[in-house]
Write a protein that holds these residues in place. Structure first.
Motif, PDB file in Angstrom:
ATOM      1  N   GLY B 338      36.728  25.299  45.503  1.00 52.04           N
ATOM      2  CA  GLY B 338      35.733  26.244  44.997  1.00 52.04           C
ATOM      3  C   GLY B 338      36.112  27.665  45.364  1.00 52.04           C
ATOM      4  N   PHE B 341      38.861  29.037  43.178  1.00 54.58           N
ATOM      5  CA  PHE B 341      38.365  29.524  41.880  1.00 54.58           C
ATOM      6  C   PHE B 341      37.868  30.959  42.018  1.00 54.58           C
ATOM      7  CE2 PHE B 341      38.075  25.104  40.432  1.00 54.58           C
ATOM      8  CZ  PHE B 341      38.299  25.230  39.072  1.00 54.58           C
ATOM      9  N   THR B 345      40.039  34.439  40.716  1.00 59.24           N
ATOM     10  CA  THR B 345      39.499  35.260  39.630  1.00 59.24           C
ATOM     11  C   THR B 345      39.195  36.676  40.119  1.00 59.24           C
ATOM     12  OG1 THR B 345      37.399  34.211  40.107  1.00 59.24           O
ATOM     13  CG2 THR B 345      38.542  33.488  38.151  1.00 59.24           C
TER      14      THR B 345
ATOM     15  N   ILE C 273      28.139  33.509  32.029  1.00 62.60           N
ATOM     16  CA  ILE C 273      28.358  32.073  31.977  1.00 62.60           C
ATOM     17  C   ILE C 273      28.214  31.551  33.391  1.00 62.60           C
ATOM     18  CG2 ILE C 273      29.934  30.279  31.202  1.00 62.60           C
ATOM     19  CD1 ILE C 273      29.213  32.349  29.122  1.00 62.60           C
ATOM     20  N   MET C 275      28.253  28.621  35.528  1.00 64.96           N
ATOM     21  CA  MET C 275      28.493  27.181  35.613  1.00 64.96           C
ATOM     22  C   MET C 275      27.801  26.581  36.834  1.00 64.96           C
ATOM     23  SD  MET C 275      30.211  26.463  32.939  1.00 64.96           S
ATOM     24  CE  MET C 275      31.129  24.947  33.035  1.00 64.96           C
ATOM     25  N   VAL C 329      29.900  38.086  43.641  1.00 60.73           N
ATOM     26  CA  VAL C 329      30.979  37.637  42.751  1.00 60.73           C
ATOM     27  C   VAL C 329      30.822  38.166  41.327  1.00 60.73           C
ATOM     28  CG1 VAL C 329      32.122  35.643  41.733  1.00 60.73           C
ATOM     29  CG2 VAL C 329      31.352  35.542  44.103  1.00 60.73           C
ATOM     30  N   TRP C 332      31.499  41.772  39.792  1.00 67.46           N
ATOM     31  CA  TRP C 332      32.872  42.257  39.635  1.00 67.46           C
ATOM     32  C   TRP C 332      33.473  41.750  38.338  1.00 67.46           C
ATOM     33  CZ3 TRP C 332      33.204  45.820  43.084  1.00 67.46           C
ATOM     34  CH2 TRP C 332      32.552  45.665  44.311  1.00 67.46           C
ATOM     35  N   LEU C 333      32.814  40.826  37.707  1.00 68.27           N
ATOM     36  CA  LEU C 333      33.418  40.151  36.553  1.00 68.27           C
ATOM     37  C   LEU C 333      32.676  40.434  35.247  1.00 68.27           C
ATOM     38  CD1 LEU C 333      34.072  36.711  38.266  1.00 68.27           C
ATOM     39  CD2 LEU C 333      35.749  38.486  37.802  1.00 68.27           C
ATOM     40  N   PRO C 337      33.975  37.128  30.511  1.00 68.25           N
ATOM     41  CA  PRO C 337      33.199  35.878  30.544  1.00 68.25           C
ATOM     42  C   PRO C 337      34.002  34.668  31.009  1.00 68.25           C
ATOM     43  CG  PRO C 337      33.590  36.622  28.299  1.00 68.25           C
ATOM     44  CD  PRO C 337      33.979  37.743  29.192  1.00 68.25           C
ATOM     45  N   LEU C 338      35.279  34.597  30.602  1.00 69.35           N
ATOM     46  CA  LEU C 338      36.049  33.408  30.971  1.00 69.35           C
ATOM     47  C   LEU C 338      36.287  33.369  32.476  1.00 69.35           C
ATOM     48  CD1 LEU C 338      38.593  33.180  28.033  1.00 69.35           C
ATOM     49  CD2 LEU C 338      36.406  32.047  28.311  1.00 69.35           C
ATOM     50  N   GLU C 339      36.521  34.534  33.064  1.00 63.79           N
ATOM     51  CA  GLU C 339      36.691  34.593  34.521  1.00 63.79           C
ATOM     52  C   GLU C 339      35.389  34.238  35.226  1.00 63.79           C
ATOM     53  OE1 GLU C 339      38.236  36.549  32.551  1.00 63.79           O
ATOM     54  OE2 GLU C 339      40.243  37.027  33.305  1.00 63.79           O
ATOM     55  N   LEU C 341      33.144  32.301  34.141  1.00 64.90           N
ATOM     56  CA  LEU C 341      33.013  30.845  34.015  1.00 64.90           C
ATOM     57  C   LEU C 341      33.755  30.142  35.163  1.00 64.90           C
ATOM     58  CD1 LEU C 341      33.580  29.025  30.642  1.00 64.90           C
ATOM     59  CD2 LEU C 341      34.454  28.089  32.741  1.00 64.90           C
ATOM     60  N   LEU C 342      34.996  30.563  35.387  1.00 67.95           N
ATOM     61  CA  LEU C 342      35.800  29.901  36.414  1.00 67.95           C
ATOM     62  C   LEU C 342      35.239  30.161  37.808  1.00 67.95           C
ATOM     63  CD1 LEU C 342      39.392  30.542  35.060  1.00 67.95           C
ATOM     64  CD2 LEU C 342      38.012  28.472  34.909  1.00 67.95           C
ATOM     65  N   ALA C 343      34.881  31.405  38.086  1.00 65.93           N
ATOM     66  CA  ALA C 343      34.395  31.734  39.419  1.00 65.93           C
ATOM     67  C   ALA C 343      33.099  30.982  39.720  1.00 65.93           C
ATOM     68  CB  ALA C 343      34.175  33.242  39.536  1.00 65.93           C
ATOM     69  N   TRP C 345      32.138  28.232  38.418  1.00 67.33           N
ATOM     70  CA  TRP C 345      32.444  26.806  38.590  1.00 67.33           C
ATOM     71  C   TRP C 345      32.848  26.563  40.050  1.00 67.33           C
ATOM     72  CZ3 TRP C 345      31.978  22.305  35.996  1.00 67.33           C
ATOM     73  CH2 TRP C 345      32.676  21.221  36.504  1.00 67.33           C
ATOM     74  N   GLY C 346      33.680  27.479  40.567  1.00 61.55           N
ATOM     75  CA  GLY C 346      34.071  27.380  41.979  1.00 61.55           C
ATOM     76  C   GLY C 346      32.854  27.410  42.887  1.00 61.55           C
ATOM     77  N   ILE C 347      31.929  28.304  42.572  1.00 60.12           N
ATOM     78  CA  ILE C 347      30.708  28.388  43.380  1.00 60.12           C
ATOM     79  C   ILE C 347      29.931  27.078  43.310  1.00 60.12           C
ATOM     80  CG2 ILE C 347      28.472  29.536  43.551  1.00 60.12           C
ATOM     81  CD1 ILE C 347      29.934  32.087  42.584  1.00 60.12           C
TER      82      ILE C 347
END
Lengths: 253, 375, 538
Positions: B338, B341, B345, C273, C275, C329, C332-333, C337-339, C341-343, C345-347
């Protein structure tokens, strides 16, 4: 009778209507561009200039009306953007959009007239003729010395010019140019006007949408004034500038 | 064309990676087979299998990088293509078991006998031929990607919308493959394989060969994707990624390009899945889990999207980390993943390889500039 | 099956006989209960059982008292004299007459009871209470006859119909009588056609199968009448079952709505986004668990209030986590949107593992307050109160959210920032603050959704995962940026899913819905209630 006009026109729009959720962007717009003609189109915000370009280039389907190309032989409303581009209509956007991760010369290379299929592009090799065309175009838009740089590193004005260069590379019969001098210095504006005139002189039809009256005057061509999705006035720049309806729209009251 | 490409088209990073991958593909099996156990350089069989798995993941990452890194299509469902290729291979391996299954049925796999099925479903026919299975390994994922892409890209579904529906796609397949009456072994999937083209899947020689083939696939995959990326087609893909609508207005059919590259990528993923299955010895619906696909995305992000070498580096590095964590600190692995990720990013958007090449390019530029200034 | 039918027939005879007791008073044969009484004195279980059945069938006025006495263990007998008596509190009475006995025999022993006797007793006693005011028991008796269709019960049924005061039970009795007549080949065709019409009133699947199982050789018009009645019932039942499906669908739809509504804010309105949205729901569910644990330990009396207490706490917990994520988080993004989404998801992975570390990987038990147990029945419809409350709750949350966005100054600022950030900033709105607030609101709502969903789903670290794809599907289907679209989207998907289930099964139904949405998005990439026009595409 309209067919006669259409048969002689490079581009022919008749009674084109477009609405978005009740907002009427175009209400019966009619316009004819002769082969080899250069036309300036002006109009306040929301007059329908960009929507008109969208309709011509296949981005937006009109609700009704005719959009014909090449003496009425092609119905543009049935084609998608790529097909229209291949027919020979090039478009430059209001906001300069070049491929920022590509070098300046690759930007032109991608725009060069060639087979656009995936397989053809996969096996395509840059040939001598194409290299010569790229040199020529880069010289025309004065970017020869920056050809190996990424397009992202160009200044705003240079991006505008690169985009015009890409337009030339497509070898279109008709160029649609949306606000080519927005954000340019006066000197750049005059140079751009000269560039567009040169393009016109090489036999292409050009439609220029612009706010800048000085620039339009510099072009010295027939002017069409759009207002609320239709043509308000048409004629020389002095003619339309004297038209009381145009004055009312531009100055209010 | 190929010769021309090999001479001129290959950049240094790709060439070095190719050599390294092929060297590993030969040296590790050689060490496993030829050196005695206990020798300092002997690679034990479990590591061979593990590295073989990494190699198939690296191929999946390459496939994903081709669509995401170069064409801007963030697929959260690439695991589905990998799994489909795996199932196609698994079906071949199941048919090879023959009458050696628990129920001894020469035609029907055990799970079908258990479900009281009387005959083989039509879509299992032909899978007893290796060649047919190999075609299906490529065709099944390719066809799915083509049909899906045809609809999605023509309707101009882009960005996160596309990502979300690719995720829904793999989720739907996950649910479907869990069903017993789909005829793919349901929950348990396909396992208990015996032979592959006449060789025991468990034998040292077969494992070594599979490992070599996995490395070869990485190399071929790298060569092919590199050729695509360097060609004018590759430039069009990047153009689509950066300014889709501009690309369309200069006459390229964006939907066609996307569909083509998505399909090619899915086929590559399918091949990777096909090599994965005989090495790990099982394929089950869990491979369709959306989490798997999104994990593959992070491999590419860590390595550096838009750099093919990065995809390989990322896949190996992250999976190495996963192996280490799940062995040493299992409860911390999800925290680490996690965190990866989030950190990648936020702080490493170009990934390891992307950042490295940007840094070396800068240094080179500085070095070039220095003598110029001195003159 | 025949075994069951025989048992039912026997039970029916017994029950009807008991019903008939008050009416059968004049019959001489019914008066004689010496035979069963004698059996009670033999000290044999088989005899006792038989005696109870005979007593119940005898219609004797003393039968009820005797059966009751056996059950209470107060019926005694003298093995020598075969006298059977009932032992009262102070005295002993003769079982047959009820007259007090001054000097009871010395060797009295109670009539013994085993399980078989108990079964006979239960039937007899239950039916005897049916004679008295309990309408439920009377109804059961009528249904038993409907199933047995024993022609012998006919006269008794008719008497019972005449006496019955409760309209619904009278209908049940009439239907039972009609069932007997319909299946009796000797009855006149007119009577049987009429019976078919009466049976239609029952309106359930059993009535249909009865109407379809006429004896061989029935007249055509009887068959036609029965078939017509069966068809009519089936149409009616199909309607009810559609209504029930719709109800289930609305119930599922409201669950989807709850799960998706927070996402409609963060994704739909802000375009983020998230996730980790499902994990916000999970945090809400775990908050409920913690609240209930605390209440169980310290204030058990408050248990019915546990959900009410959990709601604001879940909102605050999930909301706070949301604000934290946004500030650290997501901000900063923005624009990537795609980034994002990934960040996120990590969370989500980190949050899942945190909860797993704290609470363990297993499901946690979350109890239901008393007002949520049981079910609500209307006609042939049935829904549990738990589900019903979730429907009400989901709609309330929806209305509340609309009000917040449309009627409060904070809502105005949120809409202003999402529509034109630069302009809003120029007008003095602190856009970063509003971003955090809006995101926190979306996450907080996911949290209170978690409180409700803890009632119907397993509270485990994976809770959120099971909702994330569905939630995105709902928002995308309904149309991004449109709360009403989310409402319609959720309810539509819920109902469609439930209507597919009977044909396709739950899993295949879900797959079909997913495929449907995938195809739908191809057709209308911007959802059901899409904004149109040039501005949207930029």
């Amino acid at each position: 009778m309209t067919t006669d006009i259409a048969a002689n026109a490079q581009l022919y729009l008749d009674d084109v209507r477009v609405s978005f959720d009740g907002f009427k962007a175009l209400r019966g717009l009619s316009l004819t561009i002769e082969p080899g003609e250069m036309r300036a189109i002006i109009g306040p915000n929301g007059a329908g200039k960009t929507t008109m370009m969208d309709v011509i280039t296949g981005k937006t389907r009109p609700d009704s009306g005719e959009v014909l190309f090449e003496g009425g032989s092609v119905d543009l409303t049935r084609l998608d953007e790529a097909a229209i581009a291949e027919l020979g209509i090039g478009r430059k956007f209001q906001k300069p959009t070049v491929f920022e991760s590509h070098t300046v010369e690759d930007n032109v290379y991608l725009a060069l007239k060639a087979d656009r299929g995936p397989l053809a592009t996969l096996f395509h090799r840059l040939n001598a003729e194409e290299a010569r065309r790229i040199d020529e175009i880069l010289a025309t838009v004065k970017l020869g010395d920056r050809r190996h740089e990424l397009a992202a590193n160009l200044s705003h004005g240079q991006k505008q010019w690169l985009e015009i260069g890409m337009l030339l590379a497509q070898e279109p019969k008709l160029l649609l140019v949306d606000e080519p001098v927005a954000g340019m210095t006066d000197a750049e504006t005059m140079e751009t006007a000269a560039l567009l005139r040169r393009i016109h002189d090489s036999g292409k039809s050009v439609v220029v949408v612009e706010h800048d009256m000085a620039f339009v005057r510099e072009l010295g061509v027939k002017v069409t004034v759009l207002h609320e999705g239709g043509v308000l006035s048409e004629g020389s720049i002095d003619h339309v500038a004297a038209d009381p309806r145009v004055i009312e729209v531009y100055l209010g009251r | 064309m190929i010769g021309h490409f090999l001479v001129k088209g290959l950049d240094r990073g790709v060439a070095i990676t190719l050599l390294v991958v092929l060297a590993i593909g030969v040296l590790i099996p050689a060490s496993n087979l030829l050196l005695p156990e206990g020798h300092a350089l002997h690679v034990p069989t479990y590591l061979l299998t593990l590295f073989g798995k990494y190699a198939t993941y690296a191929t999946l990452a390459l496939a994903l990088d081709l669509v995401w890194g170069y064409c801007g299509i963030l697929s959260l469902g690439h695991g589905a293509f990998f799994a489909l290729g795996g199932y196609a291979m698994g079906m071949y391996l199941m048919r090879q078991i023959g009458s050696r299954g628990v129920y001894g049925n020469p035609i029907l796999p055990d799970f079908m006998v258990f479900l009281n099925w009387k005959e083989l479903p039509w879509y299992w026919h032909g899978f007893d031929h290796f060649g047919f299975a190999l075609v299906m390994v490529v065709l099944a994922p390719g066809l799915l990607a083509f049909v899906f892409g045809w609809f999605a890209f023509r309707s101009r579904v882009t960005g996160v919308y596309l990502s979300i529906i690719t995720q829904a796609l793999t989720y739907a397949l996950l649910l479907a493959f869990f069903r017993n009456d789909m005829g793919f072994g349901g929950n348990n999937g396909l396992t208990d394989f015996k032979d592959i083209v006449g060789y025991n899947v468990q034998s040292a020689g077969t494992r070594a060969t599979l490992f070599f083939l996995s490395c070869l696939l990485v190399a071929v995959g790298l060569l092919v994707t590199s050729a695509i990326v360097k060609s004018k087609l590759g430039k069009v893909l990047i153009a689509i990624r950066d300014a889709e609508s501009r690309t369309r207005f200069i006459g390229y059919r964006v939907a066609t390009f996307k569909t083509v590259v998505f399909t090619v990528s899915a086929m590559l993923a399918g091949l990777a899945g096909a090599l994965y299955v005989p090495q790990v010895g099982i394929i089950n619906p869990g491979e369709f889990a959306p989490a798997n696909s999104i994990e593959a995305v992070i491999w590419v992000a860590v390595g550096g999207r838009g750099t093919l070498v990065g995809a390989i580096v990322g896949a190996v590095a992250v999976n190495w980390g996963k192996t280490w964590f799940t062995g040493a600190l299992p409860e911390l692995w999800l925290f680490a993943l996690g965190g990866l990720f989030v950190l990648v990013t936020l702080f490493l958007p170009k990934g390891i390889v992307g950042t490295w090449s940007a840094w070396t390019a800068k240094r080179r530029a500085a070095r070039d500039a220095a003598p110029a200034a001195a003159e | 099956m025949p075994f069951l039918a025989r048992r039912l027939a026997r039970l029916a005879v017994l029950l009807v006989a008991l019903i008939a007791l008050p009416f059968a008073g004049g019959s001489a044969s019914a008066q004689d209960i010496s035979a069963p009484l004698a059996k009670l004195a033999t000290d044999s279980y088989a005899d006792t059982g038989a005696a109870i059945a005979e007593l119940a069938a005898s219609g004797h006025p003393r039968a009820a008292a005797i059966v009751q006495a056996i059950q209470d263990g107060k019926l005694e007998f003298d093995a020598a004299s075969h006298a059977v008596v009932i032992r009262g509190a102070a005295s002993v009475v003769d079982a047959a007459t009820g007259a007090a006995i001054a000097t009871p025999p010395a060797g009295l022993s109670p009539v013994r009871v085993n399980n078989r006797v108990r079964t006979a007793l239960a039937a007899a006693v239950g039916s005897l209470t049916l004679m008295s005011p309990d309408p439920v028991k009377r109804r059961e008796a009528a249904d038993a006859v409907f199933k047995s269709r024993d022609a012998a019960t006919l006269p008794i049924l008719e008497a019972a119909i005449a006496k019955e005061g409760d309209a619904r039970i009278r209908l049940a009795l009439q239907v039972a009588r009609a069932a007997v007549i319909l299946t009796k080949p000797e009855a006149s065709d007119d009577a049987r056609v009429e019976a078919a019409a009466t049976i239609k009133e029952r309106g359930d699947q059993e009535a249909v199968s009865l109407l379809r199982s006429l004896p061989e050789g029935s007249a055509k018009r009887v068959k036609d009448a029965a078939e017509a009645a069966a068809k009519s019932i089936e149409t009616n039942l199909a309607l009810w079952s559609s209504a029930q499906n719709a109800l289930y669908g609305i119930s599922l739809g409201s669950v989807l709505l709850l799960a998706a509504i927070g996402l409609a804010i963060t994704f739909g309105v802000m375009g983020i986004i998230n996730m980790a949205h499902g994990e916000m729901v999970m945090i809400g569910a775990y908050t409920t668990f913690v609240v209930q644990e605390v209440i169980r330990a310290h204030a058990p009396g408050l248990f019915d209030w546990s959900l009410t207490i959990a709601l604001p706490l879940a909102f605050l917990t999930s909301g706070a986590v949301g604000v934290l994520i946004e500030r650290t988080v997501i901000r900063w993004l923005y624009g990537r949107p795609l980034e994002t989404l990934l960040a996120t998801w990590g969370i989500s992975l980190i949050l899942q593992q945190s909860v797993r570390s704290i609470f363990g990987a297993n499901n946690r038990e979350v109890g239901a307050p008393s007002f949520m147990s049981g079910s609500l029945d209307i006609g042939h419809l049935s829904i549990t109160w738990g589900r019903m409350w979730i429907v009400v709750f989901a709609l309330s949350v929806f209305v509340g959210l609309i009000l917040i966005l449309k009627k409060t100054p904070a809502g105005l600022q949120m809409r202003a920032v999402t529509q034109n950030r630069a302009m809003a900033a120029a007008m003095g709105i602190r856009t970063p603050f509003v971003d955090a607030l809006t995101f926190g609101l979306g996450c907080g709502i996911a949290g209170i959704a978690g409180v409700a969903l803890s009632q119907i789903d397993n509270v485990s670290p994976n809770l959120g995962q099971s909702y994330i794809i569905d939630s995105f599907m709902v928002v995308v289907f309904g149309g991004v940026g449109n709360l009403w679209g989310t409402l319609v989207g959720a309810l539509t998907l819920g109902v469609v899913n439930k209507f597919l289930e009977p044909f396709a099964g739950a899993v295949l139904g879900k797959i079909l819905v997913l495929i449907f949405i995938i195809l739908f998005i191809q057709k209308r990439p911007r959802g059901l209630f899409a904004l149109k026009g040039r501005a949207v595409e930029s």
